[in-house]
Write a protein that holds these residues in place. Sequence first.
Motif, PDB file in Angstrom:
ATOM      1  N   ARG A 115      45.667  30.172  27.719  1.00  0.00           N
ATOM      2  CA  ARG A 115      45.560  29.751  28.937  1.00  0.00           C
ATOM      3  C   ARG A 115      45.399  29.646  29.591  1.00  0.00           C
ATOM      4  O   ARG A 115      44.818  30.720  29.931  1.00  0.00           O
ATOM      5  CB  ARG A 115      47.754  29.595  29.032  1.00  0.00           C
ATOM      6  N   GLU A 116      45.632  28.634  30.723  1.00  0.00           N
ATOM      7  CA  GLU A 116      44.648  29.463  32.037  1.00  0.00           C
ATOM      8  C   GLU A 116      45.274  30.719  32.501  1.00  0.00           C
ATOM      9  O   GLU A 116      46.372  30.590  33.217  1.00  0.00           O
ATOM     10  CB  GLU A 116      44.480  28.123  32.645  1.00  0.00           C
ATOM     11  N   PRO A 117      44.684  31.188  33.006  1.00  0.00           N
ATOM     12  CA  PRO A 117      45.216  32.444  33.803  1.00  0.00           C
ATOM     13  C   PRO A 117      45.923  32.176  34.754  1.00  0.00           C
ATOM     14  O   PRO A 117      44.845  31.448  35.846  1.00  0.00           O
ATOM     15  CB  PRO A 117      44.390  33.967  33.516  1.00  0.00           C
ATOM     16  N   ASP A 118      47.100  32.770  34.754  1.00  0.00           N
ATOM     17  CA  ASP A 118      47.324  32.464  36.933  1.00  0.00           C
ATOM     18  C   ASP A 118      46.667  33.568  37.785  1.00  0.00           C
ATOM     19  O   ASP A 118      46.425  34.783  37.617  1.00  0.00           O
ATOM     20  CB  ASP A 118      48.738  33.360  37.010  1.00  0.00           C
ATOM     21  N   TRP A 119      46.838  33.039  39.442  1.00  0.00           N
ATOM     22  CA  TRP A 119      45.803  34.035  40.521  1.00  0.00           C
ATOM     23  C   TRP A 119      46.374  35.229  40.273  1.00  0.00           C
ATOM     24  O   TRP A 119      45.352  35.957  40.619  1.00  0.00           O
ATOM     25  CB  TRP A 119      45.340  32.681  41.602  1.00  0.00           C
ATOM     26  N   ALA A 120      47.764  35.550  39.846  1.00  0.00           N
ATOM     27  CA  ALA A 120      47.723  36.809  40.155  1.00  0.00           C
ATOM     28  C   ALA A 120      46.791  37.254  39.775  1.00  0.00           C
ATOM     29  O   ALA A 120      47.291  38.892  39.917  1.00  0.00           O
ATOM     30  CB  ALA A 120      49.745  37.560  40.293  1.00  0.00           C
ATOM     31  N   LEU A 121      46.815  37.095  38.302  1.00  0.00           N
ATOM     32  CA  LEU A 121      46.422  38.310  37.190  1.00  0.00           C
ATOM     33  C   LEU A 121      44.820  38.733  37.410  1.00  0.00           C
ATOM     34  O   LEU A 121      44.738  39.393  37.406  1.00  0.00           O
ATOM     35  CB  LEU A 121      46.683  37.577  36.182  1.00  0.00           C
ATOM     36  N   TRP A 122      44.537  37.218  38.003  1.00  0.00           N
ATOM     37  CA  TRP A 122      42.874  37.584  38.420  1.00  0.00           C
ATOM     38  C   TRP A 122      43.037  38.824  39.647  1.00  0.00           C
ATOM     39  O   TRP A 122      42.634  39.641  39.824  1.00  0.00           O
ATOM     40  CB  TRP A 122      42.681  36.387  38.816  1.00  0.00           C
ATOM     41  N   ARG A 123      43.654  38.438  40.769  1.00  0.00           N
ATOM     42  CA  ARG A 123      44.217  39.447  41.937  1.00  0.00           C
ATOM     43  C   ARG A 123      44.126  41.099  41.269  1.00  0.00           C
ATOM     44  O   ARG A 123      43.568  41.858  42.145  1.00  0.00           O
ATOM     45  CB  ARG A 123      45.185  39.101  43.075  1.00  0.00           C
ATOM     46  N   SER A 124      44.686  41.090  40.322  1.00  0.00           N
ATOM     47  CA  SER A 124      45.190  43.055  39.931  1.00  0.00           C
ATOM     48  C   SER A 124      43.921  43.058  38.951  1.00  0.00           C
ATOM     49  O   SER A 124      43.562  44.505  39.259  1.00  0.00           O
ATOM     50  CB  SER A 124      46.574  42.510  38.656  1.00  0.00           C
ATOM     51  N   PHE A 125      43.765  42.500  38.187  1.00  0.00           N
ATOM     52  CA  PHE A 125      42.494  42.389  38.015  1.00  0.00           C
ATOM     53  C   PHE A 125      41.623  42.994  38.614  1.00  0.00           C
ATOM     54  O   PHE A 125      40.251  44.389  38.638  1.00  0.00           O
ATOM     55  CB  PHE A 125      41.231  41.579  36.702  1.00  0.00           C
ATOM     56  N   ALA A 126      40.563  42.418  39.605  1.00  0.00           N
ATOM     57  CA  ALA A 126      40.163  42.485  40.587  1.00  0.00           C
ATOM     58  C   ALA A 126      39.879  43.688  41.548  1.00  0.00           C
ATOM     59  O   ALA A 126      39.433  44.698  41.896  1.00  0.00           O
ATOM     60  CB  ALA A 126      39.878  41.299  41.875  1.00  0.00           C
ATOM     61  N   ALA A 127      41.603  44.420  41.563  1.00  0.00           N
ATOM     62  CA  ALA A 127      41.857  45.585  42.223  1.00  0.00           C
ATOM     63  C   ALA A 127      42.178  46.992  41.921  1.00  0.00           C
ATOM     64  O   ALA A 127      41.300  47.426  41.877  1.00  0.00           O
ATOM     65  CB  ALA A 127      43.243  45.267  42.999  1.00  0.00           C
TER      66      ALA A 127
END
Length: 301
Positions: A3-15
Motif C-alpha cells: 500500500r502507499e506509505p503514509d507521509w509520517a513514515l517517510w519523515r521518520s525514515f528521512a530523520a
Amino acid sequence: MNREPDWALWRSFAAVVANGSLSAAARELGISQPTVGRHVETLEADLGLALFERTLTGLKPNSTALRLYEPVNKAQAALAEAAIMAEGAQDDLGGTVRITASAIISNYVLPGLLVPIRQRFPRIALELVPSDSAENLLLREADIAVRMFRPTQLELVTRHLGDLPIVPAAHESYLARRGTPKAIEELFDHDMIGMDRSDLIIAHAQTLGLPLRREHFLLRSDDQTHMWELIKAGLGIGFAQANLVEATPGMVALPLDLRIPPLEVWLTTHRELFTSHRIRAIYDALAEGLATHINGRQSNR
C-alpha cells in the motif's frame, strides 16, 4: 508494494537516515523512539524492501535507502516551502475590509453571520456601513456590498444569492388586541405601519386594485430599521422580510397573499479588489452565510 506509505513514515525514515539512530531521529521529530522504530518497520513492510542494517550502534541505511533519501529530502524541502507560502498567505489575511449593506441586513442578519467569520479570520478588521443608499463601489467607498438589486457596472463582480420574501406581519400582542385579518380588505380596519415620503407600498397596492393611501398608515417612517421595531413593539401591521419574522419571537406572518415582489440579494465587489486575499476570503464567507440565511428558510418551508 502492499500500500502507499503514509507521509509520517517517510519523515521518520528521512530523520533516521540523516541522524543515524532512532533516538536522534525521535528528538528531531519530537516523537518517541518506539514510534520512530514502528514507522521504519511499517515503511519497509509497505515497500517490501529492507532499508536499514541493524547494528549495535544504530541503523545503517543500505544502498536502496540512500537512493530513496534524495527524493524524500527534496519532497520535505518542497513541503517546507509550501508551508512558508501558506504562512505568507495567512499573513496577507490581515488589514481591513469595508462592508456596506441595508440597515435591516446590517442590524439583524450580519451580526450572526459575522461570528464564525471573525473566528475564521481574526486578523481581518471589518468596517460595517449600514446604509439604504447605494454606496459607490467604483469610488472605493466600500469593498463589498450586499445589494437588494442587481448591479450592472461591468467593473463589478456580482453573485445572486437568492430572494427574500416580504410578508405582512404583526406582533402577537397586537393581534391579541385587534384580531387577525383574514382578508386583504380587513387591513383597512387595522393600524398599518408604512413609509412616510416613499410611495413604494402604495404604488404596489394600486397594482392590486387596493385604494391604499398615505393616510391609512397611522405610523409612518422611511427608516426600515425603525419600522421593524415599531412592528415588533406591537404597534400595528407592517411589512417585513419573512426570514426575520420567522426568527423573531412573538412575530406572526399574516395569511394574506399580497403578491409583494421578493427582495433580490446580490453580493458585489470591484473586479480589481476580488484579487485581494482578504477581500476574497470575506466575500466567499459572506456569500456562504447569506445563502444559508436565504435558502435555509426556503428549504424548510
